[in-house]
Design a protein around this motif. Structure first.
Motif, PDB file in Angstrom:
ATOM      1  N   CYS A  56      35.307  17.228  31.754  1.00  0.00           N
ATOM      2  CA  CYS A  56      35.346  17.158  30.286  1.00  0.00           C
ATOM      3  C   CYS A  56      35.830  18.489  29.716  1.00  0.00           C
ATOM      4  CB  CYS A  56      33.954  16.829  29.744  1.00  0.00           C
ATOM      5  SG  CYS A  56      33.887  16.735  27.939  1.00  0.00           S
ATOM      6  N   ARG A  57      36.643  18.430  28.654  1.00  0.00           N
ATOM      7  CA  ARG A  57      37.202  19.631  28.041  1.00  0.00           C
ATOM      8  C   ARG A  57      36.727  19.788  26.596  1.00  0.00           C
ATOM      9  NH1 ARG A  57      38.526  23.366  31.068  1.00  0.00           N
ATOM     10  NH2 ARG A  57      39.982  24.189  29.508  1.00  0.00           N
ATOM     11  N   CYS A  58      35.533  19.302  26.296  1.00  0.00           N
ATOM     12  CA  CYS A  58      35.009  19.441  24.942  1.00  0.00           C
ATOM     13  C   CYS A  58      34.667  20.905  24.659  1.00  0.00           C
ATOM     14  CB  CYS A  58      33.775  18.557  24.744  1.00  0.00           C
ATOM     15  SG  CYS A  58      32.285  19.149  25.598  1.00  0.00           S
ATOM     16  N   ARG A  59      34.352  21.235  23.419  1.00  0.00           N
ATOM     17  CA  ARG A  59      34.094  22.621  23.029  1.00  0.00           C
ATOM     18  C   ARG A  59      32.883  23.208  23.743  1.00  0.00           C
ATOM     19  NH1 ARG A  59      32.789  23.427  17.549  1.00  0.00           N
ATOM     20  NH2 ARG A  59      32.216  21.230  17.387  1.00  0.00           N
ATOM     21  N   SER A  60      31.974  22.344  24.159  1.00  0.00           N
ATOM     22  CA  SER A  60      30.798  22.822  24.898  1.00  0.00           C
ATOM     23  C   SER A  60      31.137  23.062  26.368  1.00  0.00           C
ATOM     24  CB  SER A  60      29.656  21.807  24.790  1.00  0.00           C
ATOM     25  OG  SER A  60      28.562  22.188  25.589  1.00  0.00           O
ATOM     26  N   CYS A  61      31.823  22.115  26.988  1.00  0.00           N
ATOM     27  CA  CYS A  61      32.068  22.177  28.430  1.00  0.00           C
ATOM     28  C   CYS A  61      33.049  23.271  28.835  1.00  0.00           C
ATOM     29  CB  CYS A  61      32.563  20.819  28.936  1.00  0.00           C
ATOM     30  SG  CYS A  61      31.275  19.535  28.912  1.00  0.00           S
ATOM     31  N   ILE A  62      33.948  23.670  27.915  1.00  0.00           N
ATOM     32  CA  ILE A  62      34.899  24.720  28.279  1.00  0.00           C
ATOM     33  C   ILE A  62      34.245  26.102  28.272  1.00  0.00           C
ATOM     34  CG2 ILE A  62      36.905  23.425  27.480  1.00  0.00           C
ATOM     35  CD1 ILE A  62      36.893  25.129  24.951  1.00  0.00           C
ATOM     36  N   ARG A  63      33.029  26.195  27.750  1.00  0.00           N
ATOM     37  CA  ARG A  63      32.293  27.458  27.765  1.00  0.00           C
ATOM     38  C   ARG A  63      31.487  27.585  29.061  1.00  0.00           C
ATOM     39  NH1 ARG A  63      30.699  30.151  22.917  1.00  0.00           N
ATOM     40  NH2 ARG A  63      31.731  29.360  21.058  1.00  0.00           N
ATOM     41  N   SER A  64      31.302  28.798  29.502  1.00  0.00           N
ATOM     42  CA  SER A  64      30.356  29.021  30.593  1.00  0.00           C
ATOM     43  C   SER A  64      28.948  28.956  29.994  1.00  0.00           C
ATOM     44  CB  SER A  64      30.584  30.388  31.245  1.00  0.00           C
ATOM     45  OG  SER A  64      30.285  31.430  30.336  1.00  0.00           O
ATOM     46  N   LEU A  65      27.993  28.565  30.800  1.00  0.00           N
ATOM     47  CA  LEU A  65      26.629  28.464  30.270  1.00  0.00           C
ATOM     48  C   LEU A  65      26.120  29.817  29.774  1.00  0.00           C
ATOM     49  CD1 LEU A  65      24.823  26.023  32.751  1.00  0.00           C
ATOM     50  CD2 LEU A  65      25.480  25.602  30.383  1.00  0.00           C
ATOM     51  N   GLU A  66      26.485  30.882  30.476  1.00  0.00           N
ATOM     52  CA  GLU A  66      26.025  32.217  30.073  1.00  0.00           C
ATOM     53  C   GLU A  66      26.525  32.589  28.679  1.00  0.00           C
ATOM     54  OE1 GLU A  66      27.412  31.414  32.883  1.00  0.00           O
ATOM     55  OE2 GLU A  66      25.884  31.801  34.418  1.00  0.00           O
ATOM     56  N   ASP A  67      27.610  31.924  28.243  1.00  0.00           N
ATOM     57  CA  ASP A  67      28.214  32.227  26.946  1.00  0.00           C
ATOM     58  C   ASP A  67      27.932  31.129  25.919  1.00  0.00           C
ATOM     59  OD1 ASP A  67      29.877  33.836  25.229  1.00  0.00           O
ATOM     60  OD2 ASP A  67      31.488  32.362  25.521  1.00  0.00           O
ATOM     61  N   HIS A  68      27.074  30.172  26.299  1.00  0.00           N
ATOM     62  CA  HIS A  68      26.815  29.027  25.412  1.00  0.00           C
ATOM     63  C   HIS A  68      25.698  29.379  24.428  1.00  0.00           C
ATOM     64  CE1 HIS A  68      26.233  24.958  24.013  1.00  0.00           C
ATOM     65  NE2 HIS A  68      27.241  24.542  24.772  1.00  0.00           N
ATOM     66  N   PRO A  69      25.916  29.134  23.126  1.00  0.00           N
ATOM     67  CA  PRO A  69      24.904  29.514  22.131  1.00  0.00           C
ATOM     68  C   PRO A  69      23.622  28.695  22.192  1.00  0.00           C
ATOM     69  CG  PRO A  69      26.655  28.244  21.093  1.00  0.00           C
ATOM     70  CD  PRO A  69      27.113  28.530  22.491  1.00  0.00           C
ATOM     71  N   ASP A  70      23.655  27.551  22.894  1.00  0.00           N
ATOM     72  CA  ASP A  70      22.479  26.688  22.953  1.00  0.00           C
ATOM     73  C   ASP A  70      21.831  26.679  24.335  1.00  0.00           C
ATOM     74  OD1 ASP A  70      22.811  25.902  20.257  1.00  0.00           O
ATOM     75  OD2 ASP A  70      24.341  24.444  20.853  1.00  0.00           O
ATOM     76  N   PHE A  71      22.112  27.703  25.119  1.00  0.00           N
ATOM     77  CA  PHE A  71      21.572  27.780  26.486  1.00  0.00           C
ATOM     78  C   PHE A  71      20.928  29.135  26.709  1.00  0.00           C
ATOM     79  CE2 PHE A  71      21.997  29.066  30.919  1.00  0.00           C
ATOM     80  CZ  PHE A  71      21.438  27.992  31.598  1.00  0.00           C
ATOM     81  N   LEU A  72      19.736  29.111  27.326  1.00  0.00           N
ATOM     82  CA  LEU A  72      19.035  30.358  27.654  1.00  0.00           C
ATOM     83  C   LEU A  72      18.374  30.206  29.010  1.00  0.00           C
ATOM     84  CD1 LEU A  72      17.943  33.176  26.778  1.00  0.00           C
ATOM     85  CD2 LEU A  72      15.949  31.980  25.847  1.00  0.00           C
ATOM     86  N   CYS A  73      18.596  31.200  29.890  1.00  0.00           N
ATOM     87  CA  CYS A  73      17.945  31.227  31.204  1.00  0.00           C
ATOM     88  C   CYS A  73      17.232  32.556  31.361  1.00  0.00           C
ATOM     89  CB  CYS A  73      18.972  31.038  32.320  1.00  0.00           C
ATOM     90  SG  CYS A  73      18.263  31.108  33.987  1.00  0.00           S
ATOM     91  N   VAL A  74      15.949  32.514  31.690  1.00  0.00           N
ATOM     92  CA  VAL A  74      15.171  33.734  31.932  1.00  0.00           C
ATOM     93  C   VAL A  74      14.519  33.641  33.304  1.00  0.00           C
ATOM     94  CG1 VAL A  74      14.708  34.115  29.483  1.00  0.00           C
ATOM     95  CG2 VAL A  74      13.068  32.818  30.846  1.00  0.00           C
ATOM     96  N   GLY A  75      14.224  34.805  33.877  1.00  0.00           N
ATOM     97  CA  GLY A  75      13.489  34.849  35.144  1.00  0.00           C
ATOM     98  C   GLY A  75      14.332  34.783  36.386  1.00  0.00           C
ATOM     99  N   GLN A  76      15.660  34.811  36.239  1.00  0.00           N
ATOM    100  CA  GLN A  76      16.499  34.667  37.419  1.00  0.00           C
ATOM    101  C   GLN A  76      16.435  35.888  38.320  1.00  0.00           C
ATOM    102  OE1 GLN A  76      20.364  33.190  36.416  1.00  0.00           O
ATOM    103  NE2 GLN A  76      21.053  33.045  38.537  1.00  0.00           N
ATOM    104  N   PHE A  77      16.212  37.051  37.743  1.00  0.00           N
ATOM    105  CA  PHE A  77      16.255  38.274  38.538  1.00  0.00           C
ATOM    106  C   PHE A  77      14.957  39.084  38.480  1.00  0.00           C
ATOM    107  CE2 PHE A  77      20.601  37.435  36.981  1.00  0.00           C
ATOM    108  CZ  PHE A  77      21.184  37.129  38.193  1.00  0.00           C
ATOM    109  N   GLU A  78      14.155  38.895  37.446  1.00  0.00           N
ATOM    110  CA  GLU A  78      12.947  39.703  37.295  1.00  0.00           C
ATOM    111  C   GLU A  78      11.753  38.827  36.934  1.00  0.00           C
ATOM    112  OE1 GLU A  78      13.854  42.576  34.323  1.00  0.00           O
ATOM    113  OE2 GLU A  78      15.179  43.758  35.611  1.00  0.00           O
ATOM    114  N   LYS A  79      10.581  39.401  37.010  1.00  0.00           N
ATOM    115  CA  LYS A  79       9.345  38.716  36.629  1.00  0.00           C
ATOM    116  C   LYS A  79       9.419  38.297  35.168  1.00  0.00           C
ATOM    117  CE  LYS A  79       4.417  39.325  37.570  1.00  0.00           C
ATOM    118  NZ  LYS A  79       4.459  38.654  38.871  1.00  0.00           N
TER     119      LYS A  79
END
Length: 317
Positions: A56-79
């Motif tokens: 899919c080439r929609c405005r959401s899918c062409i973004r990387s998740l790290e650069d997506h305004p509606d995505f947040l990931c915590v805890g991948q590297f630290e406590k």
């Protein structure tokens, strides 16, 4: 995703109906695809085109998740600490910017402080309407029960040898013969092979040199190999030595397939002239050195001691 085919099909079915689960727990052994699955499912949920289309080439899918305004990931590297949960609360308090929902991934969710867990519990108990939470964990028992009970669990099983080989070949990029060997190792209890494949292959080469020194009955050369191994890599070196020794025994006894099939010619040459009994005894001595890892002993000294015992035995043969 490679492996856990039943879960992949289950995710596809849920996504086709619209992901209606507010909080999920992806759990299972390390390096079986839990984080990958959470990221891939997140992409489909955030998609504003058709998540059934692979490219899919929609405005959401062409973004990387790290650069997506509606995505947040915590805890991948630290406590995960209270400040991280405060960031989650701030993130979830705002309506989605681009997609229909917002995604929060708490990676290594078992590595969360008690204070952070209690802060998270408040939002997990009453999750915002348009927010989806994914908790990823290899040790779910360390997540407080009140949080676990509010998550739909998805168990990821241990990967098969074929799955491990496919990951190492298709995703990491090793050629198939080496990927087969590394896949065999990874399918045991060596999940770090995915991130340290080069380390394993380097130490396998050193293990071959070490065994050549043993065959030549050159104790100084064998001990020199031990000294050249980095302390942090000593457990891997010991594993590779044991693997090479087991393959040599199999070749001499002709009792099955060897693991290091890509090095069969070199192993056959190395096995030629080796005393069968001395090889088995040396394997036992070095195998005993491996047990020292569990007791936090100096593996280098323990292995040197095993080498000297092996030479003393071979000197009598």
């Amino acid at each position: 995703m490679i492996g856990n085919q039943e879960l992949t099909e289950r995710f596809s079915e849920i996504l086709s109906k619209g992901w209606g689960i507010s909080s999920s727990l992806f759990y299972g052994p390390p390096s079986v695809g839990k984080r990958t699955a959470a990221f891939e499912v997140s992409k489909s949920i955030l998609c504003i085109g058709s998540h059934l289309i692979e490219e899919c080439r929609c405005r959401s899918c062409i973004r990387s998740l790290e650069d997506h305004p509606d995505f947040l990931c915590v805890g991948q590297f630290e406590k995960i600490k209270v400040d991280d949960i405060d960031s989650v609360l701030s993130f979830t308090s705002v309506t989605p910017f681009l997609s229909a929902k917002k995604i929060v991934i708490l990676d290594n969710a078992d590595n969360m402080t008690w204070e952070a867990s209690n802060r998270l519990l408040k939002v997990i108990e009453e999750p915002p309407e348009k927010v989806v939470f994914f908790l990823v964990s290899s040790n779910p028992d360390y997540i407080i029960p009140t949080i676990r009970s509010r998550c739909i669990p998805f168990l990821f099983e241990k990967l098969s040898r074929e799955d491990c080989t496919n990951i190492i070949c298709k995703k990491i990029g090793f050629d198939l013969p080496k990927a087969v060997v590394l896949g065999w190792i990874a399918s045991g209890s060596y999940s770090d092979v995915f991130s340290k494949a080069g380390v394993y292959l380097k130490n396998r080469d050193m293990a071959m040199g070490f065994m050549s020194a043993l065959k030549a009955k050159d104790p100084l050369d064998a001990l020199d190999f031990v000294d050249r191994v980095e302390r942090s890599e000593m457990p891997v070196f010991l594993d590779m030595v044991m693997l090479v020794m087991n393959d040599l025994i199999i070749i001499k006894e002709n009792v099955g397939d060897i693991v290091n099939a890509d090095m069969r010619k070199e192993l056959e040459k190395l096995s030629d002239g080796l005393n069968d009994q001395a090889l088995v005894v040396a394997t036992n001595f070095i195998g005993q050195a491996k047990y020292g890892e569990a007791f936090n002993v100096n593996l280098s000294m323990t292995l040197k001691n095993a080498v000297l015992k092996s030479f003393l035995f071979m000197a009598r043969k």
